[in-house]
Design a protein around this motif. Structure first.
Motif, PDB file in Angstrom:
ATOM      1  N   VAL A   1       0.834  -1.205   0.000  1.00  0.00           N
ATOM      2  CA  VAL A   1       0.000   0.000   0.000  1.00  0.00           C
ATOM      3  C   VAL A   1       0.868   1.255   0.000  1.00  0.00           C
ATOM      4  O   VAL A   1       0.656   2.182  -0.793  1.00  0.00           O
ATOM      5  CB  VAL A   1      -0.947  -0.008   1.215  1.00  0.00           C
ATOM      6  N   ASP A   2       1.865   1.292   0.886  1.00  0.00           N
ATOM      7  CA  ASP A   2       2.749   2.458   0.956  1.00  0.00           C
ATOM      8  C   ASP A   2       3.556   2.623  -0.328  1.00  0.00           C
ATOM      9  O   ASP A   2       3.836   3.748  -0.753  1.00  0.00           O
ATOM     10  CB  ASP A   2       3.705   2.330   2.148  1.00  0.00           C
ATOM     11  N   GLY A   3       3.924   1.498  -0.936  1.00  0.00           N
ATOM     12  CA  GLY A   3       4.688   1.571  -2.177  1.00  0.00           C
ATOM     13  C   GLY A   3       3.944   2.327  -3.254  1.00  0.00           C
ATOM     14  O   GLY A   3       4.507   3.203  -3.923  1.00  0.00           O
ATOM     15  N   PHE A   4       2.652   2.028  -3.417  1.00  0.00           N
ATOM     16  CA  PHE A   4       1.845   2.743  -4.403  1.00  0.00           C
ATOM     17  C   PHE A   4       1.578   4.180  -3.969  1.00  0.00           C
ATOM     18  O   PHE A   4       1.624   5.108  -4.780  1.00  0.00           O
ATOM     19  CB  PHE A   4       0.522   2.010  -4.632  1.00  0.00           C
ATOM     20  N   LYS A   5       1.309   4.352  -2.686  1.00  0.00           N
ATOM     21  CA  LYS A   5       0.963   5.696  -2.185  1.00  0.00           C
ATOM     22  C   LYS A   5       2.150   6.649  -2.304  1.00  0.00           C
ATOM     23  O   LYS A   5       1.997   7.822  -2.663  1.00  0.00           O
ATOM     24  CB  LYS A   5       0.520   5.591  -0.726  1.00  0.00           C
ATOM     25  N   GLN A   6       3.332   6.146  -2.027  1.00  0.00           N
ATOM     26  CA  GLN A   6       4.526   6.998  -2.017  1.00  0.00           C
ATOM     27  C   GLN A   6       5.247   7.040  -3.360  1.00  0.00           C
ATOM     28  O   GLN A   6       6.192   7.805  -3.534  1.00  0.00           O
ATOM     29  CB  GLN A   6       5.479   6.507  -0.916  1.00  0.00           C
ATOM     30  N   GLY A   7       4.818   6.194  -4.299  1.00  0.00           N
ATOM     31  CA  GLY A   7       5.430   6.204  -5.620  1.00  0.00           C
ATOM     32  C   GLY A   7       6.632   5.301  -5.771  1.00  0.00           C
ATOM     33  O   GLY A   7       7.246   5.253  -6.843  1.00  0.00           O
ATOM     34  N   THR A   8       6.998   4.587  -4.696  1.00  0.00           N
ATOM     35  CA  THR A   8       8.081   3.610  -4.818  1.00  0.00           C
ATOM     36  C   THR A   8       7.701   2.564  -5.858  1.00  0.00           C
ATOM     37  O   THR A   8       8.535   2.106  -6.648  1.00  0.00           O
ATOM     38  CB  THR A   8       8.347   2.926  -3.456  1.00  0.00           C
ATOM     39  N   ILE A   9       6.432   2.178  -5.839  1.00  0.00           N
ATOM     40  CA  ILE A   9       5.868   1.319  -6.876  1.00  0.00           C
ATOM     41  C   ILE A   9       5.048   2.226  -7.792  1.00  0.00           C
ATOM     42  O   ILE A   9       4.099   2.863  -7.336  1.00  0.00           O
ATOM     43  CB  ILE A   9       4.962   0.226  -6.277  1.00  0.00           C
ATOM     44  N   PRO A  10       5.385   2.352  -9.068  1.00  0.00           N
ATOM     45  CA  PRO A  10       4.650   3.262  -9.948  1.00  0.00           C
ATOM     46  C   PRO A  10       3.203   2.828 -10.123  1.00  0.00           C
ATOM     47  O   PRO A  10       2.905   1.631 -10.168  1.00  0.00           O
ATOM     48  CB  PRO A  10       5.421   3.176 -11.270  1.00  0.00           C
ATOM     49  N   SER A  11       2.320   3.800 -10.218  1.00  0.00           N
ATOM     50  CA  SER A  11       0.883   3.500 -10.307  1.00  0.00           C
ATOM     51  C   SER A  11       0.544   2.627 -11.500  1.00  0.00           C
ATOM     52  O   SER A  11      -0.359   1.787 -11.440  1.00  0.00           O
ATOM     53  CB  SER A  11       0.085   4.810 -10.378  1.00  0.00           C
ATOM     54  N   LYS A  12       1.289   2.784 -12.596  1.00  0.00           N
ATOM     55  CA  LYS A  12       0.995   1.995 -13.792  1.00  0.00           C
ATOM     56  C   LYS A  12       1.239   0.505 -13.587  1.00  0.00           C
ATOM     57  O   LYS A  12       0.692  -0.329 -14.316  1.00  0.00           O
ATOM     58  CB  LYS A  12       1.823   2.495 -14.971  1.00  0.00           C
TER      59      LYS A  12
ATOM     60  N   THR B   1      -6.289  -5.893  -3.636  1.00  0.00           N
ATOM     61  CA  THR B   1      -6.572  -4.846  -4.617  1.00  0.00           C
ATOM     62  C   THR B   1      -7.331  -3.689  -3.976  1.00  0.00           C
ATOM     63  O   THR B   1      -7.046  -2.515  -4.239  1.00  0.00           O
ATOM     64  CB  THR B   1      -7.384  -5.421  -5.794  1.00  0.00           C
ATOM     65  N   ALA B   2      -8.277  -4.015  -3.112  1.00  0.00           N
ATOM     66  CA  ALA B   2      -9.036  -2.965  -2.416  1.00  0.00           C
ATOM     67  C   ALA B   2      -8.124  -2.104  -1.558  1.00  0.00           C
ATOM     68  O   ALA B   2      -8.316  -0.884  -1.457  1.00  0.00           O
ATOM     69  CB  ALA B   2     -10.131  -3.595  -1.561  1.00  0.00           C
ATOM     70  N   ALA B   3      -7.107  -2.721  -0.963  1.00  0.00           N
ATOM     71  CA  ALA B   3      -6.186  -1.966  -0.100  1.00  0.00           C
ATOM     72  C   ALA B   3      -5.243  -1.088  -0.916  1.00  0.00           C
ATOM     73  O   ALA B   3      -5.065   0.097  -0.610  1.00  0.00           O
ATOM     74  CB  ALA B   3      -5.391  -2.932   0.773  1.00  0.00           C
ATOM     75  N   ILE B   4      -4.649  -1.641  -1.975  1.00  0.00           N
ATOM     76  CA  ILE B   4      -3.670  -0.837  -2.718  1.00  0.00           C
ATOM     77  C   ILE B   4      -4.339   0.245  -3.563  1.00  0.00           C
ATOM     78  O   ILE B   4      -3.708   1.232  -3.931  1.00  0.00           O
ATOM     79  CB  ILE B   4      -2.757  -1.728  -3.602  1.00  0.00           C
ATOM     80  N   SER B   5      -5.626   0.073  -3.829  1.00  0.00           N
ATOM     81  CA  SER B   5      -6.357   1.108  -4.576  1.00  0.00           C
ATOM     82  C   SER B   5      -6.959   2.164  -3.652  1.00  0.00           C
ATOM     83  O   SER B   5      -7.559   3.135  -4.126  1.00  0.00           O
ATOM     84  CB  SER B   5      -7.466   0.467  -5.406  1.00  0.00           C
ATOM     85  N   GLY B   6      -6.815   1.960  -2.342  1.00  0.00           N
ATOM     86  CA  GLY B   6      -7.319   2.926  -1.376  1.00  0.00           C
ATOM     87  C   GLY B   6      -8.782   2.778  -1.029  1.00  0.00           C
ATOM     88  O   GLY B   6      -9.344   3.601  -0.302  1.00  0.00           O
ATOM     89  N   LYS B   7      -9.442   1.725  -1.500  1.00  0.00           N
ATOM     90  CA  LYS B   7     -10.856   1.519  -1.197  1.00  0.00           C
ATOM     91  C   LYS B   7     -11.069   0.977   0.218  1.00  0.00           C
ATOM     92  O   LYS B   7     -12.153   1.078   0.773  1.00  0.00           O
ATOM     93  CB  LYS B   7     -11.484   0.572  -2.226  1.00  0.00           C
ATOM     94  N   LYS B   8     -10.035   0.361   0.762  1.00  0.00           N
ATOM     95  CA  LYS B   8     -10.078  -0.140   2.135  1.00  0.00           C
ATOM     96  C   LYS B   8      -8.775   0.190   2.834  1.00  0.00           C
ATOM     97  O   LYS B   8      -7.717   0.267   2.187  1.00  0.00           O
ATOM     98  CB  LYS B   8     -10.266  -1.666   2.158  1.00  0.00           C
ATOM     99  N   THR B   9      -8.840   0.380   4.154  1.00  0.00           N
ATOM    100  CA  THR B   9      -7.624   0.534   4.922  1.00  0.00           C
ATOM    101  C   THR B   9      -6.942  -0.832   5.043  1.00  0.00           C
ATOM    102  O   THR B   9      -7.569  -1.875   4.812  1.00  0.00           O
ATOM    103  CB  THR B   9      -7.919   1.058   6.331  1.00  0.00           C
ATOM    104  N   VAL B  10      -5.695  -0.827   5.437  1.00  0.00           N
ATOM    105  CA  VAL B  10      -4.982  -2.085   5.645  1.00  0.00           C
ATOM    106  C   VAL B  10      -5.679  -2.912   6.715  1.00  0.00           C
ATOM    107  O   VAL B  10      -5.849  -4.129   6.569  1.00  0.00           O
ATOM    108  CB  VAL B  10      -3.511  -1.814   6.026  1.00  0.00           C
TER     109      VAL B  10
END
Length: 431
Positions: A245-256, A406-415
Motif C-alpha cells: 500500500v505504501d509503495g503505491f501511495k509513495q510512488g516507490t511502486i509506480p501506479s501503472k 486490490t481494495a487496499a492498494i487502490s485505497g478503497k479499504k484501509t490495511v
C-alpha cells in the motif's frame, strides 16, 4: 548462452508462470472410494506443457530406446494454465486413462490428491533427500508424496548495477527501507531521471496473490499456519500489506504497475525503466540478450528478495509429476517419473533450458553455474521460500486475496479493514 534457445525457454517459463494462476477448487472427496492401483507395465502417455526447446522429446526418445515395450508418448497440454487444469480435471472426472503421467502446477497437488485423481509415489525410487526441501514439500499432501518435484522456482530481485554505482549505493538492498533509500539516491542522478523504482506483479490475478504472500512472509508473517488456519490479520501480515500500500501511495511502486503481470514488468525492466524488479528466473536470460532486445544487458544482477528487517522470503512456483489414478500401466509411469526427475536427466534438461530444476546438487554444479550465474542466488531464495496454501479450494483462496489486496492498494479499504475482511473470507474457505 544461446539466445535462440533461451527465447523458447523463456516462453516455456512464461507459460509456467501463468499456470501459477490456474488452481483448483472444490471439496475434499474424503468419502470417495480409493482408485485401484496396479503394477502393470506397458506404453504410457506423458501429459505436459509445450516442449518449445525439443529437449523433453530427446529425453523421452532416450527412454523409449531403452524401453521398447514401454514407450512414452508425449501429449502437449494447452499453454494457458486455466485450460490445462480444466483439461486434466475433465479427464479425471470421467476416469479417463488417456493420461498416465501428468504435470501438475505445484499448487494443484492438494486438489488432485484429495480427490484421489493421483496416486502416492514410492519415495524409495526418488531419493527425496536430494531434492530441494522446499520443492519437495509442494508435492506432498497430508504427509504423503503425490507429486515428484521437477521444475521449481521463486521470486528474486533484479537490480541495475550501473544505476546503483552511479548513485554511490555500495550494495543491493536487504530491506524494504534500503530499497526505497537506494531509489531516492538513484533519482538524484542524471542516469536515474525517468526511471521508476520497483515493480513486481500487481495486476488482479494469481501474481498479486504471490506478491502479497511474499510481502507477508518477508515481514515475518504467514498467510496460513501449519494447521491450515489463516493468519492474515496479524501485525506481521498487516506489515506486509502495508509495504504494498505504501509503495503505491509513495510512488516507490509506480501506479501503472497495478496492471503488471510477469511480462509487463519484465519488459519495463529490460527497457531500462526500473531500478528494481521482482520476477522469476526466466527474466535473467532475456535481460542478458545481446541482440539489441535488452537495454540492460551487462548492467544488472540479482539478489534474494528484501524484507522488512532483513532478507525476505519468496513464494515457491513450479511443476511436479504425478501418476494418474486411472493409468493402466502405473508401474511404468512410476519408473518414468523417477527417470525424468533423476539428477543426471535433470542436468541434461537444465543445459538446454533455464527454468530452475528440483535437485539440490544442480545449484552447486560449476558447469550449471557457468550457464546460469543466478543459480547461487536462486538457491538462497528457494531455501527461504514459502509455499502457497495447501488448500483444496485454492482458486477461491487466491481470488479472495486478490479482491482484498486490490481494495487496499487502490485505497478503497484501509490495511486494517482489508486484513480483517480477508481473514473472514479465508476462514470461510478453510473451515
Amino acid at each position: 548462452m544461446n539466445t535462440n534457445r533461451l527465447t523458447g525457454t523463456a516462453a516455456t517459463a512464461i507459460a509456467l508462470a501463468l499456470a501459477l494462476g490456474a488452481c483448483g477448487s472444490g471439496s475434499d472427496d474424503k468419502g470417495s472410494s480409493s482408485p485401484a492401483t496396479n503394477d502393470a507395465r506397458g506404453p504410457i502417455t506423458f501429459a505436459t506443457g509445450k516442449d518449445l526447446t525439443g529437449t523433453i522429446q530427446k529425453l523421452v526418445a532416450k527412454w523409449n530406446t531403452a524401453h521398447p515395450s514401454e514407450k512414452v508418448r508425449i501429449i502437449e497440454l494447452p499453454e494457458d494454465g486455466d485450460q490445462t487444469r480444466q483439461q486434466l480435471v475433465q479427464n479425471a472426472q470421467i476416469k479417463s486413462n488417456a493420461y498416465d503421467v501428468i504435470r501438475l502446477d505445484a499448487v494443484w497437488t492438494a486438489e488432485f490428491a484429495a480427490r484421489r485423481w493421483v496416486l502416492p509415489l514410492d519415495e524409495s525410487k526418488l531419493d527425496p533427500s536430494t531434492f530441494l526441501p522446499t520443492a519437495l514439500e509442494t508435492g506432498k499432501y497430508r504427509g504423503k508424496l503425490y507429486a515428484a518435484p521437477w521444475l521449481t522456482g521463486t521470486g528474486i530481485l533484479y537490480y541495475r548495477t550501473d544505476l546503483l554505482k552511479a548513485a554511490g549505493v555500495k550494495s543491493p538492498p536487504k530491506t524494504w527501507a534500503e530499497l526505497s533509500d537506494a531509489c531516492a539516491k538513484v533519482k538524484k542522478t542524471s542516469q536515474g531521471k525517468g526511471v521508476d523504482c520497483y515493480a513486481g506483479q500487481h495486476d488482479k490475478y494469481e501474481g498479486l496473490a504471490v506478491n502479497y504472500s511474499e510481502a507477508v512472509q518477508s515481514a515475518g508473517g504467514r498467510v496460513f499456519d501449519d494447521s491450515g488456519k489463516p493468519q492474515v490479520a496479524t501485525p506481521q501480515a498487516k506489515a506486509g500489506l502495508q509495504f504494498l500500500v505504501d509503495g503505491f501511495k509513495q510512488g516507490t511502486i509506480p501506479s501503472k504497475s497495478v496492471t503488471f503481470k510477469e511480462e509487463e514488468g519484465r519488459r519495463a525492466f529490460q527497457d531500462g525503466k526500473l531500478v528494481f524488479h521482482r520476477n522469476w528466473a526466466y527474466v535473467y536470460a532475456m535481460a542478458s540478450a545481446k541482440d539489441g532486445s535488452s537495454k540492460v544487458n551487462g548492467k544488472f544482477d540479482v539478489v534474494p528478495l528484501p524484507g522488512k528487517d532483513g532478507p525476505g522470503s519468496g513464494t515457491l512456483g513450479g511443476n511436479n509429476l504425478s501418476v494418474s489414478a486411472f493409468s493402466k500401466h502405473q508401474a511404468t509411469a512410476r519408473d518414468f517419473i523417477a527417470y525424468i526427475v533423476s539428477l543426471d536427466i535433470q542436468r541434461e534438461y537444465g543445459k538446454e533450458q533455464s527454468f530452475p530444476l528440483s535437485r539440490a546438487a544442480l545449484y552447486d554444479d560449476p558447469e550449471m553455474i557457468k550457464l546460469y550465474p543466478y543459480l547461487p542466488v536462486l538457491k538462497k531464495g528457494l531455501e527461504a521460500a514459502g509455499s502457497r496454501p495447501v488448500a483444496v479450494k485454492y482458486s477461491e483462496v487466491s481470488a479472495a486475496i486478490q479482491d482484498h489486496v486490490t481494495a487496499a492498494i487502490s485505497g478503497k479499504k484501509t490495511v486494517d479493514q482489508a486484513s480483517a475482511d480477508l481473514q473472514t473470507a479465508l476462514s470461510g474457505l478453510t473451515d
